[in-house]
Design an enzyme around this catalytic site. Structure first.
Site, PDB file in Angstrom:
ATOM      1  N   HIS A  65      -6.745  -1.875-100.843  1.00 59.17           N
ATOM      2  CA  HIS A  65      -7.938  -1.540 -99.939  1.00 59.17           C
ATOM      3  C   HIS A  65      -8.350  -2.871 -99.033  1.00 59.17           C
ATOM      4  O   HIS A  65      -8.375  -2.731 -97.913  1.00 59.17           O
ATOM      5  CB  HIS A  65      -9.206  -0.874-100.523  1.00 59.17           C
ATOM      6  N   GLN A  93       0.757  11.492 -96.298  1.00 60.62           N
ATOM      7  CA  GLN A  93      -0.586  11.389 -95.951  1.00 60.62           C
ATOM      8  C   GLN A  93      -0.689  10.759 -94.535  1.00 60.62           C
ATOM      9  O   GLN A  93      -1.094  11.374 -93.757  1.00 60.62           O
ATOM     10  CB  GLN A  93      -1.718  10.724 -96.780  1.00 60.62           C
ATOM     11  N   VAL A 145       0.684  -2.515-101.964  1.00 65.08           N
ATOM     12  CA  VAL A 145       0.451  -3.943-102.267  1.00 65.08           C
ATOM     13  C   VAL A 145       0.645  -3.257-103.905  1.00 65.08           C
ATOM     14  O   VAL A 145       0.463  -2.409-104.327  1.00 65.08           O
ATOM     15  CB  VAL A 145      -1.129  -4.031-102.305  1.00 65.08           C
TER      16      VAL A 145
HETATM   17  O1  PAF Z   1      -6.194   8.011 -99.113  1.00 61.40           O
HETATM   18  C1  PAF Z   1      -7.537   8.030 -99.522  1.00 61.40           C
HETATM   19  O2  PAF Z   1      -8.140   7.160-100.067  1.00 61.40           O
HETATM   20  C2  PAF Z   1      -7.950   9.319 -98.796  1.00 61.40           C
HETATM   21  O3  PAF Z   1      -7.038  10.390 -98.878  1.00 61.40           O
HETATM   22  C3  PAF Z   1      -8.562   9.334 -97.528  1.00 61.40           C
HETATM   23  C4  PAF Z   1      -7.648   8.996 -96.494  1.00 61.40           C
HETATM   24  C5  PAF Z   1      -9.715   8.213 -97.672  1.00 61.40           C
HETATM   25  C6  PAF Z   1      -9.200  10.580 -97.317  1.00 61.40           C
HETATM   26  O4  PAF Z   1     -10.273  10.962 -98.287  1.00 61.40           O
END
Ligand code: PAF
Length: 292
Positions: free
Chosen positions: A37, A153, A176
């Protein structure tokens, strides 16, 4: 870093940044932050100011038997991590703010949402697309950053952005990994010590596929056999899927002749882990570039 909890306030802050002609970068997350992140934030900071991040554990993307209630919620630690990474604004809405009583509109990206993850997790991508569209509408960023670990996704989100003419460019960032190859995931926290050791099998299987490709194999069945042999040799692993798919359609391919993914979903005990290897042919030479 300022924390914003309401949609009105978030819209106002983003509107002000736009009025100042600033380039807005957005990193949506469900919290339980790890270095994957913060790498998204670092990437966003190269292109944008302000960088806005969100933390929202989206109930609509979890199935009834999935881990919504036990999903790690570590807001204080996450807030410290985002602040240290240089996030300017943190959007931290409650579930009732995003889904007030009477909420009834959903987004479905047809076709792509039914395969692989969508087949194993019915309704998952409908929940993801719905919340991401809402967040993009609220923040209206110039760029939004997603990790390639969730390859399907990000493909679905890109398709939605294209289909619905969103003014946000979707940026895909590299996976990562831990030093032993395990892809970072908030769900790694569920693994016992024994499962954690065994979980390197996903990376080992993809590395073996990469070696097979480097030796000239282009046949998907052969690659799948190599991958499955390694996964099935790990007693703690139960394979959900291991497939070679077209990077655009996520449909299975017989041969690697265009951009493809080797995609894996594997249960380690009760924890479901995903990982992938991205393959891209270089020119007409038959050579591939690999992104693991
Ligand atoms: O990948 C994630 O953490 C989630 O699927 C997201 C994109 C924040 C949507 O809730």
């Amino acid at each position: 870093m300022e924390t914003i909890r309401t949609i009105d306030w978030m819209k106002q802050a983003a509107r002000q940044a736009r009025a100042e002609s600033r380039i807005i970068g957005f990193v949506p997350t469900m919290g339980a932050l790890h270095a994957g992140h913060t790498a998204l934030v670092q990437r966003a900071k190269q292109d944008c100011s302000p960088v806005i991040a969100s933390i929202f554990v989206n109930p609509k993307q979890f199935g009834p038997k999935e881990d919504f209630t036990k999903y790690p919620r570590t807001i204080e630690a996450d807030s410290g991590k985002f602040s240290a990474a240089g996030v300017d604004l943190l959007f931290l809405p409650e579930a009732t703010e995003i889904y007030p009583a009477g909420f009834g509109s959903y987004v479905t990206v047809e076709g792509l949402s039914d395969r692989l993850e969508g087949r194993s997790r019915p309704g998952h991508f409908r929940g993801v697309a719905t919340v991401v569209l809402k967040l993009l509408e609220i923040v209206q960023p110039d760029f939004a950053y997603f990790g390639r670990k969730d390859a399907q996704q990000v493909r679905i989100i890109s398709q939605m952005a294209r289909d619905l003419n969103l003014d946000t460019e979707i940026v895909v960032c590299p996976i990562v990994r831990e030093p032993d190859g395990l892809a970072l995931s908030s769900r790694n926290a569920y693994l016992s010590a024994e499962e954690r050791r065994a979980a390197t099998v996903l990376h080992r299987a993809l590395t073996a596929a990469k070696a097979e490709l480097a030796a000239g194999t282009r046949d998907s069945l052969r690659l799948q056999t190599v991958i499955r042999k390694i996964l099935e040799a790990e007693p703690l692993a139960a394979v959900d899927y291991a497939e070679i798919v077209d990077a655009d359609t996520f449909e299975p391919v017989a041969r690697i002749a265009r951009p493809c993914y080797a995609v894996l979903a594997v249960f380690m005990g009760k924890t479901r882990l995903i990982d992938n290897l991205y393959l891209e042919p270089v020119g007409d030479s038959g050579e591939l570039t690999y992104h693991l």
